[in-house]
Design a protein around this motif. Structure first.
Motif, PDB file in Angstrom:
ATOM      1  N   ALA A  13      36.881  15.133 -14.681  1.00 16.49           N
ATOM      2  CA  ALA A  13      35.612  14.445 -14.962  1.00 16.49           C
ATOM      3  C   ALA A  13      35.906  13.061 -15.521  1.00 16.49           C
ATOM      4  O   ALA A  13      35.379  12.060 -15.035  1.00 16.49           O
ATOM      5  CB  ALA A  13      34.784  15.251 -15.960  1.00 16.49           C
ATOM      6  N   GLN A 205      40.760  10.910  -7.442  1.00 14.21           N
ATOM      7  CA  GLN A 205      41.279  12.083  -8.135  1.00 14.21           C
ATOM      8  C   GLN A 205      42.795  12.244  -8.006  1.00 14.21           C
ATOM      9  O   GLN A 205      43.402  13.046  -8.702  1.00 14.21           O
ATOM     10  CB  GLN A 205      40.597  13.351  -7.591  1.00 14.21           C
ATOM     11  CG  GLN A 205      39.150  13.468  -8.014  1.00 14.21           C
ATOM     12  CD  GLN A 205      38.965  13.737  -9.505  1.00 14.21           C
ATOM     13  OE1 GLN A 205      39.879  14.184 -10.197  1.00 14.21           O
ATOM     14  NE2 GLN A 205      37.778  13.466 -10.006  1.00 14.21           N
ATOM     15  N   ALA A 355      31.737  19.227 -10.297  1.00 14.15           N
ATOM     16  CA  ALA A 355      31.659  17.788 -10.580  1.00 14.15           C
ATOM     17  C   ALA A 355      30.646  17.504 -11.681  1.00 14.15           C
ATOM     18  O   ALA A 355      29.556  18.076 -11.701  1.00 14.15           O
ATOM     19  CB  ALA A 355      31.260  17.034  -9.314  1.00 14.15           C
ATOM     20  N   ALA A 356      31.042  16.582 -12.576  1.00 13.34           N
ATOM     21  CA  ALA A 356      30.167  16.240 -13.710  1.00 13.34           C
ATOM     22  C   ALA A 356      28.829  15.703 -13.203  1.00 13.34           C
ATOM     23  O   ALA A 356      27.792  15.878 -13.837  1.00 13.34           O
ATOM     24  CB  ALA A 356      30.856  15.190 -14.573  1.00 13.34           C
ATOM     25  N   CYS A 357      28.838  15.046 -12.052  1.00 15.38           N
ATOM     26  CA  CYS A 357      27.609  14.420 -11.548  1.00 15.38           C
ATOM     27  C   CYS A 357      26.764  15.418 -10.758  1.00 15.38           C
ATOM     28  O   CYS A 357      25.790  15.054 -10.122  1.00 15.38           O
ATOM     29  CB  CYS A 357      27.939  13.192 -10.704  1.00 15.38           C
ATOM     30  SG  CYS A 357      29.357  13.397  -9.647  1.00 15.38           S
TER      31      CYS A 357
HETATM   32  O1  LIG Z   1      34.445  15.563 -10.598  1.00 12.61           O
HETATM   33  C1  LIG Z   1      33.950  14.992 -11.587  1.00 12.61           C
HETATM   34  O2  LIG Z   1      33.548  15.597 -12.589  1.00 12.61           O
HETATM   35  C2  LIG Z   1      33.841  13.477 -11.575  1.00 12.61           C
HETATM   36  C3  LIG Z   1      33.075  13.019 -10.462  1.00 12.61           C
HETATM   37 SE1  LIG Z   1      31.209  13.228 -10.682  1.00 12.61          SE
END
Ligand SMILES: O=C(O)CC[SeH]
Length: 412
Positions: A13, A205, A355-357
């Motif tokens: 993230a 990543q 994913a955080a998003c």
């Molecule tokens: O994978 C993630 O958390 C970052 C991109 Se939204």
């Protein structure tokens, strides 16, 4: 009460800044505040920092420093590269693509169904507004990767760009970019009267976890994101032989001419200084980083299997696919253990289900896209270790997960 120990396992993230990066930023705040475009000493000092950072970012990915443009981050970089391909296509389509049905009247993109939203949503938007056509190639449930032949068989006369991420942020699976570029080179040579198909990879990543080299990958464009490798929240893009018509770059902004008019705006010298320092550390330490990350991640997976036995399903581990050394996407099988509920009951672990998003309360679209059953995907935890993660941290996380699972399964 003393702060309870927390273990952060969400490095995909974002990552903290390395102390040396903080030092470079702090120093630049007080010493290199001048406008880099100014010719006096204050400006020259600032420009020197930017030039040095550009060299370090270039070294990190095996590029020439003249092929690096600084951006505000990965989202801007991905948008700029995709918009460039649209303009490139329209410039070359002035007389239309020869032959083909109506599909060939629009610039065509090929991508995967695994991409970050800063690629996926841009392409969806272009398709919805009728500016481009897009083929989303589904990844294989057997490998977690897009199949090279599936990507290449989607090529049409109007195809202008292939964009596939280098490694997925949720599963960690590394995509076959080098193989795609090798086969695409042959196809481009055979497309005599048609414009070259451009190749982009979002390396957000992968950088800082595995070696990334633009010559080895054979890409025309590559996206760099600082806050994924202990740098600040800015980024950069790589453009092969920038300035050469073979691989174009069109600005999204117009202004004072900075970044050779490709990305104008007075440079964010302090953040660029930090990005350059983070890149310098990757160049020096990537082997050590990679070995540490895989050692701790592998220990985590061993301990998960010891604790939960055959209830463990590793969602990103495929016999024939490489994955990032720091990423463990795991489901603890049970009808009572949705990933977000497990995390809510953890006292020490800080992680995500994807994913955080993306929403943290529904199964990951990425896992569903690679064929993970919904009952397994909804239990997923995305655990991503970092440079400072220790095996003691992992032992604490395992105990935390055991107590969280007990709570949920026994309504303690
Ligand atoms: O994978 C993630 O958390 C970052 C991109 Se939204």
């Amino acid at each position: 009460m003393a702060d309870e120990k927390k273990v952060y396992l969400d490095y995909n993230a974002t990552t903290p800044l390395e102390p040396e990066v903080i030092g470079a930023i702090t120093s630049s705040l007080t010493e290199e505040w001048g406008n880099p475009s100014s010719s006096h000493d204050a400006g020259v000092k600032a420009k020197k920092v930017i030039d040095e950072a550009r060299c370090n970012v270039a070294n990190m990915i095996g590029a020439k420093s003249s092929d690096i443009i600084f951006t505000s981050g990965g989202t801007e970089g991905n948008n700029m590269i995709i918009q460039t391909a649209v303009k490139y296509a329209y410039h070359d389509m002035s007389n239309g693509y020869p032959g083909g049905d109506n599909r060939d009247k629009l610039p065509h993109f090929i991508t995967s169904n695994l991409e970050h939203d800063s690629v996926k949503l841009v392409l969806e938007h272009l398709a919805e507004e009728g500016t481009a056509s897009v083929t989303f190639v589904p990844a294989s449930s057997k490998t977690g990767q897009v199949d090279v032949d599936d990507v290449l068989s989607a090529i049409r006369p109007s195809t202008c760009m292939i964009t596939v991420m280098l490694a997925n942020n949720e599963t960690g699976v590394i995509q076959p970019i080098k193989l795609i570029s090798e086969k695409l080179r042959q196809i481009n040579q055979s497309r005599k009267s048609l414009p070259k198909i451009l190749l982009h990879t979002d390396a957000a990543q992968a950088i800082g976890k595995i070696e990334v080299d633009v010559e080895d990958l054979g890409v025309d464009y590559l996206t760099v994101v600082g806050h994924k490798f202990y740098g600040p929240r800015i980024g950069a893009i790589y453009v092969r032989n920038l300035g050469d018509k073979d691989v174009p770059l069109y600005p999204m902004l117009y202004g004072g001419g900075q970044e050779r008019n490709y990305r104008p705006g007075t440079e964010n010298t302090v953040m660029i200084a930090g990005l350059g320092k983070a890149a310098e550390l990757v160049v020096k330490n990537i082997i050590c980083y990679k070995n540490h990350l895989s050692s701790v991640r592998d220990y985590l997976e061993i301990k998960l299997q010891e604790a939960f036995k055959d209830r463990i399903h590793l969602n990103g581990k495929f016999a024939t696919s490489e994955r990032l050394p720091n990423t463990c996407n795991v489901s603890i099988l049970s009808d009572k253990l949705q990933g977000h509920k497990v995390l809510s009951n953890c006292r020490i672990l800080q992680a995500s289900i994807g994913a955080a998003c993306h929403s943290q309360n529904r199964p990951s679209p990425i896992l569903l896209a690679i064929g993970v059953p919904e009952s397994v995907a909804r239990n997923a935890l995305r655990l991503s270790v970092g440079r400072e993660t220790t095996k003691d941290d992992i032992d604490c996380v395992i105990q935390d997960l055991i107590q969280a699972v007990n709570q949920l399964e026994n309504h303690i």
